[in-house]
Design an enzyme around this catalytic site. Structure first.
Site, PDB file in Angstrom:
ATOM      1  N   ASP A   1      46.556  25.845  38.107  1.00  7.22           N
ATOM      2  CA  ASP A   1      46.215  26.786  37.034  1.00  7.22           C
ATOM      3  C   ASP A   1      46.106  26.032  35.706  1.00  7.22           C
ATOM      4  O   ASP A   1      47.053  25.400  35.263  1.00  7.22           O
ATOM      5  CB  ASP A   1      47.303  27.867  36.928  1.00  7.22           C
ATOM      6  CG  ASP A   1      46.913  29.035  36.037  1.00  7.22           C
ATOM      7  OD1 ASP A   1      46.046  28.847  35.161  1.00  7.22           O
ATOM      8  OD2 ASP A   1      47.471  30.124  36.211  1.00  7.22           O
TER       9      ASP A   1
ATOM     10  N   HIS B   1      43.343  29.449  37.776  1.00  7.38           N
ATOM     11  CA  HIS B   1      43.860  30.736  37.312  1.00  7.38           C
ATOM     12  C   HIS B   1      43.358  31.886  38.189  1.00  7.38           C
ATOM     13  O   HIS B   1      44.072  32.855  38.430  1.00  7.38           O
ATOM     14  CB  HIS B   1      43.438  30.957  35.863  1.00  7.38           C
ATOM     15  CG  HIS B   1      44.157  32.083  35.191  1.00  7.38           C
ATOM     16  ND1 HIS B   1      45.527  32.146  35.102  1.00  7.38           N
ATOM     17  CD2 HIS B   1      43.693  33.209  34.577  1.00  7.38           C
ATOM     18  CE1 HIS B   1      45.876  33.246  34.462  1.00  7.38           C
ATOM     19  NE2 HIS B   1      44.794  33.907  34.143  1.00  7.38           N
TER      20      HIS B   1
ATOM     21  N   SER C   1      47.466  37.670  35.525  1.00 13.17           N
ATOM     22  CA  SER C   1      47.568  37.043  34.214  1.00 13.17           C
ATOM     23  C   SER C   1      48.461  37.888  33.297  1.00 13.17           C
ATOM     24  O   SER C   1      49.643  38.078  33.581  1.00 13.17           O
ATOM     25  CB  SER C   1      46.169  36.827  33.625  1.00 13.17           C
ATOM     26  OG  SER C   1      46.198  35.942  32.527  1.00 13.17           O
TER      27      SER C   1
END
Length: 780
Positions: A717, A751, A644
């Site tokens: 995601d 994610h 991330s």
């Protein structure tokens, strides 16, 4: 040749992945029982490949009318604390269990079972532990709060599938017209939300799968009764006395720019027959909330837990805009049944009100506010029975000051099932992770409400990690802790000061092959004097003085001042276990890991990112220099990785520094112009700071990324800002400029990656990539 089949990592890794998770634990409201919740690990990719509707930020499985990925509970075991006796709750075999909670009287358990085409409601008694299905209804788990107990434990309030709703909307063979959006000139920043509605068919699907019928379940007769009209419920909350129901309903028109929680809402109070008794607010589409702002009108509407039926909510006094200068930003209001008088103002806060903690009695409440410019939090004590009394400041500190954290008040459940701060006479009890320069040392304090003095009742020693889970005695003379050490797995104990702790669980070491791992806290200094740290992991059998191929894994964070930026977090005294897509699996392949290397970005919130690149590079350089100085790292064999915002950092490091041989970047955002209304803690828009957006974008520096980089991204995601096109476009940019890059897209993953096949393949990619570019070449 590139294979498009799932790959498996080395056996040392798959053996660890095969280990099942330790059961979760839930304490009964009466403090008599522990519920051990057994869970399955990693779902198969087939589960993620199940049908999924992406509707206004929701992900719905149309077969079950619930969340796309069902709960993974596999069994429930009830343990009596006093005797240690364990009894297994009798449920059908091979089911997916979702624990929904204890009844307020602690005598019953409610849970759901998700089948291939429905979500069922089940209840079990602690007496006979035989689970019984509630007939006559099917749970709607798509949105809201599907199951909750009535305050008197006589039954449940549930959101059920509408009995006669018919079949789902049929997809039109051809569009009925274009999708049209229009703005009338009002400013309103739009974050990069995903899974939004696309057309009128999506609107129909959201209404079909999202709308539910409220129903009460009477356990004495096992009967059900509908309550009010069906609706799309954002929230349903029964009053502490069980007489009223606070209902938040989503209304049309729906939006194609925002998720469902921004849609128009009507907040009402119903009686137990489902009849309207009071309208709290009718709120429009929340399409013009300022960056880091809040909506105007009532927000966070709820019941005051220690009163029969008193509504409490917050309202902005600055139009919800933190840029406005006002003496008070928020106020807290209350209104008691029968809701006929004007609301009472309980308190005004100088900064944004972030929450209320309620006491058991005497009008006690703690109100918290937050100053975004200073990153500063305060806790105020108020008396709700005498709102004219000036609030008392209890604590204040920087949110980054972990060393100064006094802890949080421990809560307990009232007989009506509501949670409040645990009061014993004039005392509260504070539980904290106990951050220190040596690492976390959890503690339990008794707090005097009059003098604000604290008395330490428990403190973790320097050789283990032990934290308070719950109090058992009213005066905190007996409580439950979770104890672990580098060699002892986490287990739950009964603790009384001055007595030997008594084990309540005896979970064995699930991964004995990891006990040879060496772990230590390492502190050092950045070139500008900011204190930094990382946790050094060395693989089993490492010989002191032998440099190893090394991976630095990190995540940047923002700080106002250097003193808090250098504070240590975490503890090397915790039990080492590895799961999921953790980079720590690389220890099994002979790597040293610089874990959680601190990458602080220090400065005022408005300007900190002006020197983001310089600070990130300096922090990474300091970590590497320290590892080399210690003799554990060879400067020519170092890789970097992150997930991330850590992936964003990784790509920037490869673009602006030459200290790494390669990098692994998972689920990152690399082009900040695609997040033009701010990202992370950046509050300026692209149009206010275009140069900063460009400088911070690895995409804009793709021609400089000549160090090999592995990009991994979940195909589905849904994290704001990190949609897969971020990795796709960076791959194209690096490839187009002659860089070395590999891009892996994981089917059906979001994610974070959860399917067993995805987890294994991700780890295989990481091991293979780092082996290729970081490990010294083997002599032929």
């Amino acid at each position: 040749m590139i294979s498009n089949r799932y790959q498996r990592p080395p056996k040392e890794i798959t053996d660890i992945l095969d280990v099942g998770p330790t059961p979760g634990i839930s304490l009964s409201p009466t403090r008599e029982f522990l519920l051990l919740i057994e869970r399955a690990n990693y779902p198969p990719i087939e589960d993620l490949a199940a049908p999924m509707l992406k509707l206004a930020g929701l992900r719905i499985n149309p077969h079950t009318n619930g969340q796309h990925l069902a709960p993974r509970g596999t069994g429930l075991i009830l343990q009596t604390i006093a005797t240690g006796e364990q009894r297994r709750v009798v449920v059908p075999e091979g089911v997916n269990i979702g624990f929904q909670g204890w009844s307020p009287n602690g005598k019953l358990l409610a849970f759901t079972i998700t089948t291939d085409n429905a979500i069922q409601l089940w209840v079990a008694s602690v007496m006979d532990i035989i689970a019984r299905q509630i007939g006559g209804l099917t749970i709607n788990g798509a949105y809201g709060v599907p199951v909750q107990w009535l305050p008197d434990s006589s039954g449940l309030l549930v959101q059920a599938i509408i009995h006669d709703r018919g079949g789902p909307p049929v997809q039109p063979k051809a569009p009925l017209g274009p999708a049209i959006e229009e703005s009338s000139g009002r400013s309103g920043p739009v974050r990069t939300y995903q899974d939004l509605l696309q057309n009128t068919h999506d609107e129909d699907l959201l209404a079909y799968y999202g709308r539910s019928q409220l129903m009460t379940v009477e356990l004495a007769t096992m009967s059900t009764m509908p309550l009010g009209s069906a609706s799309l419920f954002a929230s349903v909350e029964i009053s502490p006395d069980g007489v009223h129901i606070l209902v938040e309903q989503i209304k049309t028109p729906f939006s194609y720019l925002f998720p469902v929680n921004r849609f128009p809402q009507v907040i009402e109070v119903w009686n137990r027959l489902g009849e309207l008794t009071y309208v709290v607010a009718a709120l429009p589409l929340l399409d013009n909330i300022p960056i880091e702002g809040v909506p105007t009108g009532p927000r966070a509407v709820t019941w005051q837990p220690n009163q029969p039926a008193t509504l409490v909510w917050m309202e902005a006094l600055d139009e919800g805009d933190p840029r406005n200068t006002v003496p008070h930003r928020d106020r807290v209001l209350s209104l008691a049944a029968p809701f006929e008088s004007a609301p009472t103002e309980l308190v005004r806060t100088a900064q944004r009100c972030t929450g209320i903690l309620w006491g058991e009695k005497d009008g006690l409440a703690f109100v918290r506010d937050y100053d975004r410019d200073r990153r500063w939090t305060r806790t105020l004590q108020i008396n709700t029975e005498h709102p004219d009394v000036t609030p008392t400041l209890i604590w204040e500190r920087s949110i980054n000051d972990r060393y100064g954290d006094p802890g949080n008040p421990i809560g307990r459940f009232l007989p009506n099932g509501q949670s409040v701060m645990w009061q014993h006479g004039n005392f509260l009890f504070l539980r904290s992770s106990g951050a220190t320069p040596k690492g976390d040392r959890p503690f339990l304090d008794r707090f005097d409400l009059t003098t604000h003095a604290t008395n330490r009742l428990f403190a973790c020693d320097d050789e283990s990690y032990e934290s308070v889970v719950a109090l058992l005695a009213d005066d905190a003379s007996q409580f439950i802790t979770q104890h672990e050490s580098p060699y002892d797995p986490p287990n739950v104990f009964l603790y009384a000061p001055g007595q030997a702790r008594k084990a309540l669980t005896n979970f064995p070491d699930p991964m004995p092959q990891l006990r040879g791992i060496h772990k230590e806290l390492v502190t050092y200094e950045r070139s500008d004097g900011v204190q930094l740290s990382f946790t050094l992991y060395l693989p089993p059998g490492h010989q002191k003085g032998q440099p190893l191929p090394t991976i630095m894994w990190a995540y940047p964070r923002e700080f106002n001042d250097p003193s808090t930026a250098g504070q240590v977090s975490g503890s090397t005294n915790r039990f080492t276990s590895i799961s999921g897509i953790s980079h720590l699996f690389l220890l099994t392949q002979g790597y040293a890991i610089l874990d959680e290397a601190t990458i602080p970005v220090v400065g005022t919130p408005e300007l900190a990112n002006d020197t983001f690149i310089e600070q990130v590079v300096a922090s990474a350089q300091a970590a590497i220099d320290k590892a080399v100085e210690m003799g554990v790292t060879d400067r020519d064999h170092i890789g970097v990785g992150g997930h991330s915002y850590g992936a964003f950092m990784t790509a920037n490091l490869l673009a602006h520094a030459t200290m790494f041989r390669t990098g692994v970047a998972r689920s990152g955002a690399y082009n900040r112009t695609l997040t033009p209304f701010g990202f992370q803690n950046e509050r300026r828009t692209f149009w206010e700071a275009p140069q900063i957006y460009m400088i911070m974008s690895p995409f804009a520096a793709a021609h400089k990324i000549k160090t090999p980089i592995l990009l991994i991204h979940g195909e589905a995601d849904n994290n704001p800002g990190t949609f897969p096109i971020q990795s796709e476009r960076l791959y194209h940019a690096i490839r187009g400029n002659g860089g070395t890059v590999r891009y892996v897209t994981l089917p059906h993953e979001s994610h974070g990656y959860v399917a067993r096949e995805s987890v294994e393949h991700t780890l295989w990619e990481m091991v293979t990539w780092f082996d290729r570019y970081v490990k010294p070449a083997k002599e032929s």
